[in-house]
Design a protein around this motif. Sequence first.
Motif, short mmCIF file in Angstrom:
data_model
loop_
_atom_site.label_atom_id
_atom_site.label_comp_id
_atom_site.label_asym_id
_atom_site.label_seq_id
_atom_site.Cartn_x
_atom_site.Cartn_y
_atom_site.Cartn_z
N HIS A 43 0.58 -1.14 0.08
CA HIS A 43 -0.33 0.16 0.06
C HIS A 43 1.07 0.96 0.02
O HIS A 43 0.42 2.22 -0.95
N ARG A 64 -8.39 4.60 -8.52
CA ARG A 64 -7.58 3.50 -7.64
C ARG A 64 -9.19 2.88 -7.13
O ARG A 64 -9.05 1.25 -7.69
N ASP A 74 -7.42 -3.55 -0.22
CA ASP A 74 -7.97 -2.07 0.21
C ASP A 74 -8.83 -3.13 1.28
O ASP A 74 -8.63 -2.87 2.88
N HIS B 28 -7.12 8.22 8.50
CA HIS B 28 -7.27 8.09 7.52
C HIS B 28 -8.33 7.53 6.95
O HIS B 28 -8.20 8.14 5.53
#
Lengths: 142, 119
Positions: A43, A64, A74, B28
């Motif tokens: 990643h 992406r 992911d 995040h």
Amino acid sequence: MARAAAPRTFRDAQATYRTNGELAWWVFMRVSGFLLVFLTFGHLWANNMAFNAGQIDFDYVASRLAQPSVKVYDSFLLLFALLHGVNGLRYSIEDYIQRPQRRVAAKVALFTVAGIVFVLGVMALWTFSFSEMGDAVRALNE
Amino acid sequence: MYRGREGQWAFVLHRMSGVALALFLLLHVIDISLVMWGPDGPFNAFLAFYHQWPFRVGLVVVIAGVVYHALNGLRIIMMDFTTWGVKYQAPLWYGVLGLTTLIGIPVLWKIVPEILGIA
Ligand code: HEM
Ligand code: HEM
């Protein structure tokens, strides 16, 4: 129990943890940690070395997430990093927060936030078709 | 024997990097999930904010944290599942520090010029 000196061998861990649950977490931290080496390095490579992270914007992320392979990748990253990280935070809470009430409050807060973040993360990965959404928005602007 | 020796420093750094990474991860995922609001949503404004240099330096620290935590995590796993790991824990830790530095060189080489705006 203070965890500062974590058990050092599988047999130690078996002897230390009274419940099979804690033993399972001990094993999980090691298995997920091993997998996370590959998941996180890949990643970081994709988003920092193969690309300039200072140029990440909607178009880049949409391009992406329009790829099924990135979605699957992911998803594993999200699942393992979140479980591993949140369980690690739980260890720290148990080490540093002694008062039972505060400890419970801290854990409830942690698990609530983690649950919300997990749902958001799964939604971002799976509930939109980024290729179609991009097209639809472009069609609107035409 | 333990306090102030390699093992304790390894533990403190492992815990600090782990906790920092977990907190980073929570933020995040939230900020990446802003893409759900589409190209005219808050995502681009948010990211533009994060492209300011203090945050770019922060990302470099995150990368360093991942590399140290990952390599030291492998060291912990070796200590747990091999017969020789504990005996060599101190040299292994210097190996972790050395490898972290080594990996850091190309990363800094790539990213520092980007932050300075000369790439
Ligand atoms: C990249 C590969 C990784 C490896 C090999 C790894 C390995 C480990 C190991 C072996 C432990 C010790 C568990 C125990 O004491 O039973 C640990 C703890 C921890 N990890 Fe990781 N980990 C990795 C990635 C991550 C990531 C991405 C995060 C954050 C999301 C994270 C957060 C933590 C935390 C908070 C702890 C608890 C620290 C402590 O108890 O002192 N780790 N990790
Ligand atoms: C430090 C530099 C980092 C940058 C520039 C970065 C960038 C990105 C970008 C652009 C995405 C969007 C999808 C994709 O491209 O894969 C993303 C998603 C993601 N990142 Fe990172 N990342 C970084 C570090 C990390 C670390 C250290 C972790 C794990 C601990 C992580 C975990 C994730 C996860 C789980 C997703 C999916 C989010 C979702 O479910 O919506 N990232 N990241």
